[in-house]
Design an enzyme around this catalytic site. Sequence first.
Site, PDB file in Angstrom:
ATOM      1  N   ASP A   4       0.864  -1.178   0.000  1.00 61.30           N
ATOM      2  CA  ASP A   4       0.000   0.000   0.000  1.00 61.30           C
ATOM      3  C   ASP A   4       0.910   1.241   0.000  1.00 61.30           C
ATOM      4  O   ASP A   4       1.881   1.299   0.741  1.00 61.30           O
ATOM      5  CB  ASP A   4      -0.880  -0.018   1.262  1.00 61.30           C
ATOM      6  CG  ASP A   4      -2.023   0.966   1.183  1.00 61.30           C
ATOM      7  OD1 ASP A   4      -3.177   0.535   1.280  1.00 61.30           O
ATOM      8  OD2 ASP A   4      -1.766   2.183   1.041  1.00 61.30           O
ATOM      9  N   GLN A  14     -14.530   2.201   1.668  1.00 59.73           N
ATOM     10  CA  GLN A  14     -13.829   1.755   0.460  1.00 59.73           C
ATOM     11  C   GLN A  14     -13.535   2.959  -0.430  1.00 59.73           C
ATOM     12  O   GLN A  14     -14.456   3.681  -0.830  1.00 59.73           O
ATOM     13  CB  GLN A  14     -14.678   0.726  -0.321  1.00 59.73           C
ATOM     14  CG  GLN A  14     -13.932   0.148  -1.526  1.00 59.73           C
ATOM     15  CD  GLN A  14     -14.741  -0.929  -2.258  1.00 59.73           C
ATOM     16  OE1 GLN A  14     -15.953  -1.056  -2.066  1.00 59.73           O
ATOM     17  NE2 GLN A  14     -14.075  -1.687  -3.101  1.00 59.73           N
ATOM     18  N   HIS A  24     -10.189  -5.596  -2.563  1.00 59.00           N
ATOM     19  CA  HIS A  24      -8.835  -5.797  -2.032  1.00 59.00           C
ATOM     20  C   HIS A  24      -8.885  -6.148  -0.554  1.00 59.00           C
ATOM     21  O   HIS A  24      -9.736  -5.661   0.176  1.00 59.00           O
ATOM     22  CB  HIS A  24      -7.961  -4.562  -2.254  1.00 59.00           C
ATOM     23  CG  HIS A  24      -8.571  -3.287  -1.763  1.00 59.00           C
ATOM     24  ND1 HIS A  24      -9.533  -2.604  -2.488  1.00 59.00           N
ATOM     25  CD2 HIS A  24      -8.385  -2.567  -0.636  1.00 59.00           C
ATOM     26  CE1 HIS A  24      -9.895  -1.522  -1.822  1.00 59.00           C
ATOM     27  NE2 HIS A  24      -9.226  -1.484  -0.685  1.00 59.00           N
ATOM     28  N   HIS A  80      -6.636  -5.811   2.851  1.00 54.91           N
ATOM     29  CA  HIS A  80      -5.479  -5.164   3.471  1.00 54.91           C
ATOM     30  C   HIS A  80      -4.883  -6.170   4.449  1.00 54.91           C
ATOM     31  O   HIS A  80      -5.608  -6.728   5.280  1.00 54.91           O
ATOM     32  CB  HIS A  80      -5.902  -3.964   4.322  1.00 54.91           C
ATOM     33  CG  HIS A  80      -6.511  -2.832   3.561  1.00 54.91           C
ATOM     34  ND1 HIS A  80      -5.784  -1.716   3.202  1.00 54.91           N
ATOM     35  CD2 HIS A  80      -7.772  -2.614   3.119  1.00 54.91           C
ATOM     36  CE1 HIS A  80      -6.584  -0.861   2.573  1.00 54.91           C
ATOM     37  NE2 HIS A  80      -7.791  -1.378   2.502  1.00 54.91           N
TER      38      HIS A  80
HETATM   39  P1  5GP Z   1      -9.775   1.166   0.785  1.00 50.75           P
HETATM   40  O1  5GP Z   1     -10.060   2.348   1.650  1.00 50.75           O
HETATM   41  O2  5GP Z   1     -10.411   1.275  -0.565  1.00 50.75           O
HETATM   42  O3  5GP Z   1     -10.048  -0.133   1.472  1.00 50.75           O
HETATM   43  O4  5GP Z   1      -8.203   1.168   0.590  1.00 50.75           O
HETATM   44  C1  5GP Z   1      -7.557   1.517  -0.599  1.00 50.75           C
HETATM   45  C2  5GP Z   1      -6.082   1.493  -0.319  1.00 50.75           C
HETATM   46  O5  5GP Z   1      -5.410   1.604  -1.547  1.00 50.75           O
HETATM   47  C3  5GP Z   1      -5.601   2.659   0.569  1.00 50.75           C
HETATM   48  O6  5GP Z   1      -4.985   2.149   1.743  1.00 50.75           O
HETATM   49  C4  5GP Z   1      -4.621   3.413  -0.334  1.00 50.75           C
HETATM   50  O7  5GP Z   1      -3.495   3.877   0.357  1.00 50.75           O
HETATM   51  C5  5GP Z   1      -4.245   2.383  -1.380  1.00 50.75           C
HETATM   52  N1  5GP Z   1      -3.932   2.950  -2.675  1.00 50.75           N
HETATM   53  C6  5GP Z   1      -4.678   3.852  -3.370  1.00 50.75           C
HETATM   54  N2  5GP Z   1      -4.085   4.139  -4.545  1.00 50.75           N
HETATM   55  C7  5GP Z   1      -2.959   3.414  -4.594  1.00 50.75           C
HETATM   56  C8  5GP Z   1      -1.912   3.295  -5.569  1.00 50.75           C
HETATM   57  O8  5GP Z   1      -1.921   3.914  -6.637  1.00 50.75           O
HETATM   58  N3  5GP Z   1      -0.886   2.449  -5.276  1.00 50.75           N
HETATM   59  C9  5GP Z   1      -0.841   1.737  -4.109  1.00 50.75           C
HETATM   60  N4  5GP Z   1       0.227   0.939  -3.918  1.00 50.75           N
HETATM   61  N5  5GP Z   1      -1.822   1.806  -3.171  1.00 50.75           N
HETATM   62  C10 5GP Z   1      -2.849   2.635  -3.410  1.00 50.75           C
END
Ligand code: 5GP
Length: 134
Positions: free
Chosen positions: A30, A91, A97, A99
């Site tokens: 991440d 999200q 995904h 984590h």
């Molecule tokens: P969500 O809140 O959707 O569960 O988490 C999305 C995660 O994706 C976040 O922790 C964010 O830091 C990560 N993320 C978003 N864009 C990118 C990216 O371009 N590259 C990487 N490696 N992680 C990303």
Amino acid sequence: MADCIFCKIIKGDIPYTKIYEDKDTLAFLDNSPASLGHTLVIPKKHSETLDQMEEKDLKSLILTAQKIAKAISQISKGYNLIQNNGKVAGQIVSHVHFHLIPRNKKTELNWTPSQKFSEKEIKEVTNKIKTLLK
Ligand code: 5GP
Ligand code: ZN
């Protein structure tokens, strides 16, 4: 999905730090981590939320998550497996995904602002996890 950031990562259009890849899944760091080694595990086939996934893809995904968890469990005292579905549930990226967040301190998860680590620390943890996957 053309405008999906994780589909772009899968295609190799955006730089990322790879942890593991197989036919159906990809795991990478991440870029705004909650801890050192915070890894995202995604299916290569785009689905927005868990409930929309096909069973076979979900099986591959959870098995990859466990594979990464086995490695992470050797470099941390514990870990969180978190999976958000829908904006209201936190999200941000609309591509399923998991984590996997290594935990060493018994404190609240501190996600915002994200934790900052040096290039050296990131390289070291990536190599450690990748070695432990073998
Ligand atoms: P969500 O809140 O959707 O569960 O988490 C999305 C995660 O994706 C976040 O922790 C964010 O830091 C990560 N993320 C978003 N864009 C990118 C990216 O371009 N590259 C990487 N490696 N992680 C990303
Ligand atoms: Zn996608």
